[in-house]
Design a protein around this motif. Structure first.
Motif, PDB file in Angstrom:
ATOM      1  N   LYS A  99       1.675  -7.890  -9.975  1.00  0.00           N
ATOM      2  CA  LYS A  99       1.626  -6.624  -9.232  1.00  0.00           C
ATOM      3  C   LYS A  99       1.474  -6.885  -7.746  1.00  0.00           C
ATOM      4  O   LYS A  99       2.132  -6.236  -6.929  1.00  0.00           O
ATOM      5  N   LEU A 100       0.606  -7.824  -7.402  1.00  0.00           N
ATOM      6  CA  LEU A 100       0.398  -8.137  -5.993  1.00  0.00           C
ATOM      7  C   LEU A 100       1.654  -8.734  -5.368  1.00  0.00           C
ATOM      8  O   LEU A 100       1.895  -8.562  -4.176  1.00  0.00           O
ATOM      9  N   GLY A 101       2.449  -9.421  -6.172  1.00  0.00           N
ATOM     10  CA  GLY A 101       3.704  -9.985  -5.681  1.00  0.00           C
ATOM     11  C   GLY A 101       4.709  -8.913  -5.281  1.00  0.00           C
ATOM     12  O   GLY A 101       5.617  -9.168  -4.486  1.00  0.00           O
ATOM     13  N   LYS A 102       4.552  -7.715  -5.802  1.00  0.00           N
ATOM     14  CA  LYS A 102       5.456  -6.613  -5.476  1.00  0.00           C
ATOM     15  C   LYS A 102       5.044  -5.872  -4.210  1.00  0.00           C
ATOM     16  O   LYS A 102       5.791  -5.032  -3.719  1.00  0.00           O
ATOM     17  N   LEU A 103       3.854  -6.167  -3.687  1.00  0.00           N
ATOM     18  CA  LEU A 103       3.374  -5.475  -2.489  1.00  0.00           C
ATOM     19  C   LEU A 103       4.025  -6.018  -1.224  1.00  0.00           C
ATOM     20  O   LEU A 103       4.363  -7.202  -1.148  1.00  0.00           O
ATOM     21  N   SER A 104       4.166  -5.160  -0.238  1.00  0.00           N
ATOM     22  CA  SER A 104       4.668  -5.592   1.071  1.00  0.00           C
ATOM     23  C   SER A 104       3.609  -6.490   1.712  1.00  0.00           C
ATOM     24  O   SER A 104       2.443  -6.477   1.301  1.00  0.00           O
ATOM     25  N   GLU A 105       4.002  -7.233   2.709  1.00  0.00           N
ATOM     26  CA  GLU A 105       3.066  -8.149   3.369  1.00  0.00           C
ATOM     27  C   GLU A 105       1.876  -7.389   3.967  1.00  0.00           C
ATOM     28  O   GLU A 105       0.742  -7.840   3.872  1.00  0.00           O
ATOM     29  N   THR A 110      -3.886  -5.869   3.613  1.00  0.00           N
ATOM     30  CA  THR A 110      -4.906  -4.831   3.493  1.00  0.00           C
ATOM     31  C   THR A 110      -5.637  -4.971   2.163  1.00  0.00           C
ATOM     32  O   THR A 110      -6.866  -4.862   2.107  1.00  0.00           O
ATOM     33  N   PHE A 111      -4.883  -5.221   1.098  1.00  0.00           N
ATOM     34  CA  PHE A 111      -5.502  -5.414  -0.222  1.00  0.00           C
ATOM     35  C   PHE A 111      -6.538  -6.528  -0.164  1.00  0.00           C
ATOM     36  O   PHE A 111      -7.667  -6.365  -0.626  1.00  0.00           O
ATOM     37  N   GLU A 112      -6.157  -7.649   0.387  1.00  0.00           N
ATOM     38  CA  GLU A 112      -7.055  -8.800   0.430  1.00  0.00           C
ATOM     39  C   GLU A 112      -8.315  -8.484   1.236  1.00  0.00           C
ATOM     40  O   GLU A 112      -9.426  -8.848   0.835  1.00  0.00           O
ATOM     41  N   ALA A 139      -5.357  -3.457  -7.444  1.00  0.00           N
ATOM     42  CA  ALA A 139      -3.926  -3.780  -7.359  1.00  0.00           C
ATOM     43  C   ALA A 139      -3.089  -2.613  -7.875  1.00  0.00           C
ATOM     44  O   ALA A 139      -2.051  -2.276  -7.293  1.00  0.00           O
ATOM     45  N   ASP A 140      -3.542  -1.977  -8.970  1.00  0.00           N
ATOM     46  CA  ASP A 140      -2.837  -0.801  -9.498  1.00  0.00           C
ATOM     47  C   ASP A 140      -2.773   0.307  -8.452  1.00  0.00           C
ATOM     48  O   ASP A 140      -1.735   0.940  -8.260  1.00  0.00           O
ATOM     49  N   MET A 141      -3.888   0.533  -7.781  1.00  0.00           N
ATOM     50  CA  MET A 141      -3.938   1.605  -6.770  1.00  0.00           C
ATOM     51  C   MET A 141      -3.016   1.299  -5.591  1.00  0.00           C
ATOM     52  O   MET A 141      -2.291   2.174  -5.112  1.00  0.00           O
ATOM     53  N   PHE A 142      -3.016   0.057  -5.133  1.00  0.00           N
ATOM     54  CA  PHE A 142      -2.160  -0.324  -4.009  1.00  0.00           C
ATOM     55  C   PHE A 142      -0.692  -0.237  -4.392  1.00  0.00           C
ATOM     56  O   PHE A 142       0.134   0.237  -3.611  1.00  0.00           O
ATOM     57  N   LEU A 143      -0.360  -0.681  -5.599  1.00  0.00           N
ATOM     58  CA  LEU A 143       1.029  -0.636  -6.049  1.00  0.00           C
ATOM     59  C   LEU A 143       1.492   0.815  -6.205  1.00  0.00           C
ATOM     60  O   LEU A 143       2.607   1.160  -5.794  1.00  0.00           O
ATOM     61  N   ALA A 144       0.641   1.679  -6.752  1.00  0.00           N
ATOM     62  CA  ALA A 144       0.993   3.097  -6.908  1.00  0.00           C
ATOM     63  C   ALA A 144       1.212   3.746  -5.545  1.00  0.00           C
ATOM     64  O   ALA A 144       2.165   4.525  -5.361  1.00  0.00           O
ATOM     65  N   GLN A 146       2.142   2.214  -2.779  1.00  0.00           N
ATOM     66  CA  GLN A 146       3.378   1.675  -2.211  1.00  0.00           C
ATOM     67  C   GLN A 146       4.599   2.312  -2.853  1.00  0.00           C
ATOM     68  O   GLN A 146       5.586   2.597  -2.178  1.00  0.00           O
ATOM     69  N   GLU A 147       4.543   2.538  -4.160  1.00  0.00           N
ATOM     70  CA  GLU A 147       5.676   3.164  -4.854  1.00  0.00           C
ATOM     71  C   GLU A 147       5.914   4.590  -4.376  1.00  0.00           C
ATOM     72  O   GLU A 147       7.026   5.102  -4.474  1.00  0.00           O
ATOM     73  N   LYS A 148       4.876   5.208  -3.832  1.00  0.00           N
ATOM     74  CA  LYS A 148       5.012   6.558  -3.261  1.00  0.00           C
ATOM     75  C   LYS A 148       5.394   6.513  -1.788  1.00  0.00           C
ATOM     76  O   LYS A 148       5.463   7.535  -1.128  1.00  0.00           O
TER      77      LYS A 148
END
Length: 178
Positions: A99-105, A110-112, A139-144, A146-148
């Motif tokens: 999931k973290l691999g799908k996040l933008s840099e 910010t996640f870290e 990670a779920d929250m960040f990915l959700a 980003q998907e929005k």
């Protein structure tokens, strides 16, 4: 996770000889002379471990050792078992990393920062087993987000007002005070 990868989490354990055939799957029936404590011990063992092999050399010549189920010294059979909790934790770590691999840099950065700030709290220092679940949920929250289409950023600290900057502010207009 593939079976060969799961074997990394295997351990050699000793179980009482009369439970080995049940734990290895050779029979579906527990020995008939079990008491309630032993039955609960077997249930607990099965929740924690998956038996993948019974060492055949110990079936005919049991080893006198401490039984993992009862805790008593007995004639035991050596089994190779996989720790289910370690497998679950590793699968969760892999899923979270994907999931973290799908996040933008920027979202990764910010996640870290958010993750590191939270795990420094006493709750996580006192209970480190909470970290993987928190990391997965975050990670779920960040990915959700980003998907929005949301990019999450940290607020930059604003410069603090000093006595000098406070004194240099424009005086309030008398009409605005009324």
């Amino acid at each position: 996770m593939e079976f060969k990868d799961r074997l990394k989490y295997a351990d050699t354990l000793y179980v009482s000889q009369h439970w080995a055939s049940y734990l290895a799957g050779a029979t579906d029936e527990l020995p008939s002379d079990l008491d309630e404590k032993e039955e609960k011990g077997i249930e607990k063992f099965e929740r924690e471990w998956e038996v993948v092999e019974v060492k055949p050399e110990t079936v005919d010549a049991p080893v006198f050792a401490r039984c993992e189920i009862s805790g008593l010294m007995a004639d035991c059979v050596e089994v190779v078992a996989i720790n289910r909790d370690l497998i679950k934790a590793e699968e969760q770590r892999i899923e979270t990393d994907n999931k973290l691999g799908k996040l933008s840099e920027e979202n990764k950065k910010t996640f870290e920062s958010v993750y590191q700030a939270h795990i420094r709290q006493d709750e996580f220092r006192n209970h480190p087993d909470l970290k993987p679940a928190f990391r997965a949920k975050l990670a779920d929250m960040f990915l959700a987000a980003q998907e929005k289409g949301v990019t999450l950023k940290l607020n930059e600290p604003s410069p603090q007002k000093t006595a000098e900057t406070v004194g240099k502010e424009k005086p309030a207009n008398k009409d605005q005070e009324r």
